[in-house]
Design an enzyme around this catalytic site. Sequence first.
Site, PDB file in Angstrom:
ATOM      1  N   ASP A  80      38.260  -4.598  59.862  1.00 48.39           N
ATOM      2  CA  ASP A  80      36.839  -4.908  59.681  1.00 48.39           C
ATOM      3  C   ASP A  80      36.742  -6.239  58.956  1.00 48.39           C
ATOM      4  O   ASP A  80      37.300  -6.395  57.860  1.00 48.39           O
ATOM      5  CB  ASP A  80      36.143  -3.816  58.873  1.00 48.39           C
ATOM      6  CG  ASP A  80      36.064  -2.493  59.618  1.00 48.39           C
ATOM      7  OD1 ASP A  80      36.575  -2.408  60.761  1.00 48.39           O
ATOM      8  OD2 ASP A  80      35.509  -1.536  59.051  1.00 48.39           O
ATOM      9  N   ASP A 109      36.274   6.768  57.479  1.00 50.04           N
ATOM     10  CA  ASP A 109      37.102   5.565  57.410  1.00 50.04           C
ATOM     11  C   ASP A 109      38.045   5.658  56.213  1.00 50.04           C
ATOM     12  O   ASP A 109      37.625   5.973  55.094  1.00 50.04           O
ATOM     13  CB  ASP A 109      36.242   4.306  57.253  1.00 50.04           C
ATOM     14  CG  ASP A 109      35.661   3.823  58.567  1.00 50.04           C
ATOM     15  OD1 ASP A 109      36.132   4.267  59.641  1.00 50.04           O
ATOM     16  OD2 ASP A 109      34.745   2.983  58.533  1.00 50.04           O
TER      17      ASP A 109
END
Length: 122
Positions: A80, A109
Amino acid sequence: MSPGEVVTAFIRAVEAKDLDGALALVADDCIYDNVPMGAVAGPDAIRATLGGFLGSATAVEWVIHHQVEQGDVVMNARVDRFEIGGRWLELPVAGVFEVRDGRLHLWRDYFDLGTFTSQLQG
């Protein structure tokens, strides 16, 4: 859409900073478990949490390196990336999603919080 396509569409909406589009793919009882930071439940709480990450970013990229799907479960390994203050912060993430009826019911996550916070400070 298959569960993998739902997850990919969700990630593309996040990258576009389209919270409404992303949350359209989230079930009313969805749990977002941002493991090192804790879990939140429901679209409003997810909007608040995700909006905090996206609000300060001028650009967002979630680079999926691997994604697998088995039944309603989708797992991916990704990085990310958030452009904040003219520089990119990168966070390796392992994501687990459960998709039912075309919507996310669980988004979990796993990442190292220290990796993220050290980049914010530096």
